[in-house]
Design an enzyme around this catalytic site. Structure first.
Site, mmCIF file in Angstrom:
data_model
loop_
_atom_site.group_PDB
_atom_site.id
_atom_site.type_symbol
_atom_site.label_atom_id
_atom_site.label_comp_id
_atom_site.label_asym_id
_atom_site.label_seq_id
_atom_site.Cartn_x
_atom_site.Cartn_y
_atom_site.Cartn_z
ATOM 1 N N GLY A 82 8.806 -5.000 1.789
ATOM 2 C CA GLY A 82 8.088 -5.762 0.769
ATOM 3 C C GLY A 82 6.648 -5.992 1.182
ATOM 4 N N ALA A 83 5.955 -6.837 0.422
ATOM 5 C CA ALA A 83 4.572 -7.195 0.745
ATOM 6 C C ALA A 83 4.260 -8.549 0.124
ATOM 7 C CB ALA A 83 3.601 -6.142 0.225
ATOM 8 N N GLU A 103 7.323 -4.794 11.838
ATOM 9 C CA GLU A 103 7.191 -4.034 10.584
ATOM 10 C C GLU A 103 6.141 -2.934 10.741
ATOM 11 O OE1 GLU A 103 8.350 -7.608 7.434
ATOM 12 O OE2 GLU A 103 6.247 -7.231 7.860
HETATM 13 C C1 5RP Z 1 7.752 -10.356 6.164
HETATM 14 C C2 5RP Z 1 7.001 -9.605 5.117
HETATM 15 C C3 5RP Z 1 7.602 -9.532 3.760
HETATM 16 O O1 5RP Z 1 7.695 -8.189 3.390
HETATM 17 C C4 5RP Z 1 6.729 -10.254 2.787
HETATM 18 O O2 5RP Z 1 6.533 -11.584 3.248
HETATM 19 C C5 5RP Z 1 7.341 -10.284 1.386
HETATM 20 O O3 5RP Z 1 8.473 -11.098 1.400
HETATM 21 P P1 5RP Z 1 9.379 -11.305 0.131
HETATM 22 O O4 5RP Z 1 10.013 -9.997 -0.195
HETATM 23 O O5 5RP Z 1 10.372 -12.356 0.556
HETATM 24 O O6 5RP Z 1 8.505 -11.794 -1.012
HETATM 25 O O7 5RP Z 1 5.953 -9.081 5.350
HETATM 26 O O8 5RP Z 1 7.049 -10.456 7.361
#
Ligand code: 5RP
EC number: 5.3.1.6
Length: 219
Positions: A82-83, A103
């Site tokens: 994700g991001a 990551e």
């Molecule tokens: C974790 C990350 C996640 O990919 C990012 O925070 C997005 O999280 P979510 O899918 O819960 O919205 O970088 O370190």
């Protein structure tokens, strides 16, 4: 449609990029948790996964997916993650879940980065979401002063220790007009492990969950 339903749609859409008999790179977060649920449906067709966090490792194992140490793996075809923000150039801010360093390592090994988000994560310019920086604990104050010189307002993420035993500074109000340059500059500060800009190695495919379905974006 709720934000979580859009995350789920993106997470399940990523399954089409997973090839049989491969080891899959797995990111961290609530969107990735949906992807892991999807991946479990083909657990007998893949060799296993390389994980980017203790949290994802736990969920993968609970669902019966074998987790490999990255050092025992030669290559990874796809990395799914994700991001917190992603722009039109596929540069990202990541690390809201404090897993940014592992990551970035798994993403570096992977041939293809599939980014899965809901449509709230797409932005024209990165930086509204505070930029996470993983820091060796004894360097915290020094790194914070250096980040102020770069124009940001670093805030210590209280009570959070990363899987690598380090701390996180969240940098507010950073003008990130050139993400590649900023990523390199912050990583050059002594005591920084890495920062949450994923620009020098951005995403290759973006899957965006929207109320009308999943949009696929490539450069
Ligand atoms: C974790 C990350 C996640 O990919 C990012 O925070 C997005 O999280 P979510 O899918 O819960 O919205 O970088 O370190």
């Amino acid at each position: 449609m709720t934000q979580d339903e859009m995350k789920k749609a993106a997470g399940w859409a990523a399954l089409q990029y997973v090839k049989p008999d491969t080891i899959v790179g797995v990111g961290t977060g609530s969107t990735v948790n949906h992807f892991i649920d999807a991946l479990a449906t083909m657990k007998d067709d893949i060799e296993g996964a390389v994980s980017s966090s203790e949290a994802s490792t736990k969920k993968l194992k609970e669902l019966g997916i074998e987790v490999f140490d990255l050092n025992s793996v030669d290559s990874i075809d796809v990395y799914v993650d994700g991001a917190d923000e992603i722009n039109d150039r596929m540069d990202m801010i990541k690390g809201g879940g404090a897993a940014l360093t592992r990551e970035k390592i798994v993403a570096a090994v992977a041939k293809q980065f599939i980014c899965i988000v809901d449509n709230t994560k797409q932005v024209p310019i990165l930086g509204n979401f505070p930029l996470p920086v993983e820091v060796i604990p004894m360097a915290r104050s020094y790194v914070a002063r250096e980040l102020v010189k770069l124009g940001g307002d670093p805030v210590y993420r209280q009570g959070v220790i990363t899987d690598n035993g380090n701390v996180i500074l969240d940098v507010y109000n950073m003008q990130i007009l050139d993400p590649k340059v900023m990523e390199t500059k912050i990583n050059a500060i002594v005591g920084v492990v890495t920062n949450g800009l994923f620009a020098n190695r951005g995403a290759d495919v973006l899957l965006v969950g929207t109320p009308d379905g999943v949009n696929t974006v490539t450069l």
